[in-house]
Design a protein around this motif. Structure first.
Motif, PDB file in Angstrom:
ATOM      1  N   THR A   1       6.711  -5.036   7.542  1.00 36.35           N
ATOM      2  CA  THR A   1       7.304  -5.051   6.202  1.00 36.35           C
ATOM      3  C   THR A   1       8.645  -5.777   6.222  1.00 36.35           C
ATOM      4  OG1 THR A   1       7.998  -3.702   4.322  1.00 36.35           O
ATOM      5  CG2 THR A   1       8.467  -2.800   6.494  1.00 36.35           C
ATOM      6  N   ASN A   2       8.961  -6.403   5.083  1.00 38.80           N
ATOM      7  CA  ASN A   2      10.299  -6.987   4.912  1.00 38.80           C
ATOM      8  C   ASN A   2      11.183  -5.988   4.181  1.00 38.80           C
ATOM      9  OD1 ASN A   2       9.092  -9.404   5.706  1.00 38.80           O
ATOM     10  ND2 ASN A   2       8.633  -9.968   3.598  1.00 38.80           N
ATOM     11  N   ARG A   3      10.589  -4.881   3.729  1.00 38.61           N
ATOM     12  CA  ARG A   3      11.310  -3.952   2.865  1.00 38.61           C
ATOM     13  C   ARG A   3      11.040  -2.514   3.278  1.00 38.61           C
ATOM     14  NH1 ARG A   3       9.989  -6.312  -2.980  1.00 38.61           N
ATOM     15  NH2 ARG A   3      12.101  -5.562  -3.349  1.00 38.61           N
ATOM     16  N   LYS A   4      11.588  -2.164   4.415  1.00 34.45           N
ATOM     17  CA  LYS A   4      11.338  -0.833   4.966  1.00 34.45           C
ATOM     18  C   LYS A   4      11.839   0.269   4.036  1.00 34.45           C
ATOM     19  CE  LYS A   4      12.635   1.794   8.973  1.00 34.45           C
ATOM     20  NZ  LYS A   4      13.538   1.770  10.124  1.00 34.45           N
ATOM     21  N   GLU A   5      12.934  -0.035   3.317  1.00 32.69           N
ATOM     22  CA  GLU A   5      13.516   0.988   2.438  1.00 32.69           C
ATOM     23  C   GLU A   5      12.575   1.358   1.289  1.00 32.69           C
ATOM     24  OE1 GLU A   5      14.423  -2.152   2.681  1.00 32.69           O
ATOM     25  OE2 GLU A   5      14.264  -2.914   0.624  1.00 32.69           O
ATOM     26  N   MET A   6      11.565   0.522   1.056  1.00 32.50           N
ATOM     27  CA  MET A   6      10.624   0.790  -0.039  1.00 32.50           C
ATOM     28  C   MET A   6       9.465   1.688   0.370  1.00 32.50           C
ATOM     29  SD  MET A   6      10.065  -2.597  -2.294  1.00 32.50           S
ATOM     30  CE  MET A   6       8.530  -1.851  -2.842  1.00 32.50           C
ATOM     31  N   LEU A   7       9.350   1.956   1.676  1.00 34.54           N
ATOM     32  CA  LEU A   7       8.164   2.690   2.144  1.00 34.54           C
ATOM     33  C   LEU A   7       8.212   4.165   1.792  1.00 34.54           C
ATOM     34  CD1 LEU A   7       7.465   1.148   5.656  1.00 34.54           C
ATOM     35  CD2 LEU A   7       6.314   0.699   3.491  1.00 34.54           C
ATOM     36  N   ASP A   8       7.052   4.699   1.431  1.00 39.46           N
ATOM     37  CA  ASP A   8       6.927   6.115   1.128  1.00 39.46           C
ATOM     38  C   ASP A   8       7.155   6.912   2.415  1.00 39.46           C
ATOM     39  OD1 ASP A   8       5.492   7.766  -1.307  1.00 39.46           O
ATOM     40  OD2 ASP A   8       5.319   8.748   0.642  1.00 39.46           O
ATOM     41  N   SER A   9       7.852   8.028   2.268  1.00 39.25           N
ATOM     42  CA  SER A   9       8.206   8.794   3.466  1.00 39.25           C
ATOM     43  C   SER A   9       6.963   9.348   4.180  1.00 39.25           C
ATOM     44  CB  SER A   9       9.166   9.920   3.120  1.00 39.25           C
ATOM     45  OG  SER A   9       8.576  10.722   2.130  1.00 39.25           O
ATOM     46  N   ALA A  10       5.839   9.464   3.449  1.00 40.99           N
ATOM     47  CA  ALA A  10       4.600   9.949   4.078  1.00 40.99           C
ATOM     48  C   ALA A  10       4.178   9.041   5.228  1.00 40.99           C
ATOM     49  CB  ALA A  10       3.483  10.008   3.041  1.00 40.99           C
TER      50      ALA A  10
ATOM     51  N   ASN B   1      -3.644   7.220   0.667  1.00 39.45           N
ATOM     52  CA  ASN B   1      -4.231   8.430   1.237  1.00 39.45           C
ATOM     53  C   ASN B   1      -5.302   8.108   2.266  1.00 39.45           C
ATOM     54  OD1 ASN B   1      -2.604  10.131  -0.160  1.00 39.45           O
ATOM     55  ND2 ASN B   1      -4.041  10.440  -1.847  1.00 39.45           N
ATOM     56  N   GLN B   2      -6.090   7.058   1.981  1.00 40.27           N
ATOM     57  CA  GLN B   2      -7.128   6.675   2.936  1.00 40.27           C
ATOM     58  C   GLN B   2      -6.501   6.183   4.238  1.00 40.27           C
ATOM     59  OE1 GLN B   2     -10.385   7.248   2.495  1.00 40.27           O
ATOM     60  NE2 GLN B   2     -10.597   6.654   4.649  1.00 40.27           N
ATOM     61  N   LEU B   3      -5.410   5.427   4.111  1.00 41.96           N
ATOM     62  CA  LEU B   3      -4.721   4.948   5.315  1.00 41.96           C
ATOM     63  C   LEU B   3      -4.197   6.135   6.123  1.00 41.96           C
ATOM     64  CD1 LEU B   3      -3.579   2.617   7.033  1.00 41.96           C
ATOM     65  CD2 LEU B   3      -1.555   2.641   5.587  1.00 41.96           C
ATOM     66  N   LEU B   4      -3.620   7.112   5.433  1.00 36.98           N
ATOM     67  CA  LEU B   4      -3.091   8.291   6.129  1.00 36.98           C
ATOM     68  C   LEU B   4      -4.229   9.060   6.804  1.00 36.98           C
ATOM     69  CD1 LEU B   4      -0.469   9.527   3.480  1.00 36.98           C
ATOM     70  CD2 LEU B   4      -0.073   8.096   5.492  1.00 36.98           C
TER      71      LEU B   4
ATOM     72  N   ILE C   1       0.843  -1.207   0.000  1.00 39.60           N
ATOM     73  CA  ILE C   1       0.000   0.000   0.000  1.00 39.60           C
ATOM     74  C   ILE C   1       0.870   1.245   0.000  1.00 39.60           C
ATOM     75  CG2 ILE C   1      -1.783   1.301   1.212  1.00 39.60           C
ATOM     76  CD1 ILE C   1      -2.406  -1.169   2.834  1.00 39.60           C
ATOM     77  N   GLY C   2       1.925   1.195   0.784  1.00 40.93           N
ATOM     78  CA  GLY C   2       2.686   2.419   1.041  1.00 40.93           C
ATOM     79  C   GLY C   2       4.063   2.422   0.421  1.00 40.93           C
TER      80      GLY C   2
END
Ligand code: ATP
Length: 274
Positions: A167-176, A144-147, A127-128
């Motif tokens: 997550t297994n991939r924290k580096e992939m997360l959007d900074s928002a 956006n709905q999650l935020l 999602i993020g």
């Protein structure tokens, strides 16, 4: 569209003691949960309430177990979902599902007479994930709905929502998602060290007949780099080897073969995804 969710009826009875190793992660999570419980004090002191906890680390290390234990520890209702459940062909469906998830958590907790609900979202990166130019609008609406839902979490609401994501991939997360007021508590859940592996092996050996001369400590040494999920498989495969040989007890040889099998399995998995 029909929504598939796996309600975990047993979650409420799952405790931190049933999780092997992960001492630091457990301690950090308990600290964060204790902080959440002190809502009144927090509001009075004007401290920004904790909105979300992010668990990150390799697959099979116990992130889902930690979320379930968090629900038990805080006497909350537990609801689980996976990021991939919110990806739909039609714009708006994912966002609607997020809204329903939060609504369902509040209703379920209220019905059960609980003060809080733990919402666990696995694979949050689906999602993020980071935005890059051409990505679909649907993803944005869902995120956006999650935020929006996170912004709507208040320390003094009843029932209180405790959002935990993995997550297994924290580096992939959007900074928002990682900004203060969002997932602002990060807990690393790493592969277990030898002591952790021994603890996990003991937990999964608990319901199995193990021969008296088996030293699980040796098995813990031999399983360097294994996750909790792999160690659970080792115990299970060893029991299957014992059954095949018509033995009543699991011997060291069964465990050694099981370690090889789990290791080989990983290798073939990796090769087939190439
Ligand atoms: P994923 O990232 O793939 O969702 P996860 O980190 O959420 O994985 P879990 O689902 O919590 O991993 O663990 C899977 C299974 O592995 C558990 O049901 C349990 O049997 C075993 N397991 C994993 N970690 C531990 C642990 N620390 N102690 C005991 N069992 C564990």
């Amino acid at each position: 569209p029909g929504q598939q969710r796996r309600p975990s009826a047993k979650a409420e009875s799952f405790s931190f003691e049933q999780i092997g190793g992960q001492e630091r992660a457990k301690q950090e999570l308990i600290e964060a949960l204790d902080f959440l419980v002190k809502q009144e004090q927090i509001a009075k002191l004007g401290i920004r309430p904790l909105k979300g906890i992010l668990l990150s680390g390799p697959p099979g290390t116990g992130k889902t177990l930690l979320a379930k234990a968090a629900a038990h520890y805080t006497d909350s209702t537990y609801l689980a979902a996976s990021g991939s459940e919110f990806v739909e062909m039609y714009v708006g469906v994912g966002a609607g599902r997020i809204r329903d998830l939060f609504k369902e958590a509040r209703t379920k907790a209220a019905k059960a007479g609980k003060n809080s609900a733990v919402i666990f979202i696995d694979e949050i990166e689906v999602i993020g994930g980071k935005r890059d130019g051409g990505q679909q609008r649907e993803y944005d609406q869902t995120l956006n709905q999650l935020l929006t839902e996170m912004d709507g979490i208040h320390a003094n609401e009843a029932p209180r929502i405790l959002l935990i994501a993995a997550t297994n991939r924290k580096e992939m997360l959007d900074s928002a998602l990682l900004r203060p007021g969002r997932f602002d508590r990060h807990i690393g859940v790493d592969l277990p060290d030898k002591k952790g592996r021994l603890h996990i092996l003991n937990i999964h050996a608990n319901n199995k007949p193990i021969a008296d001369n088996v030293e699980l400590e040796k098995i813990a040494s031999e399983s360097f780099g294994f996750s909790g999920a792999q160690l659970e498989s080792v115990m299970n495969e060893a029991a299957i080897y014992a059954l095949r040989e018509n033995e009543e007890r699991i011997a060291e040889s069964h465990l050694s073969m099981a370690i090889d099998k789990v290791m080989m399995g990983e290798k073939t998995d990796r090769e087939s995804t190439r």
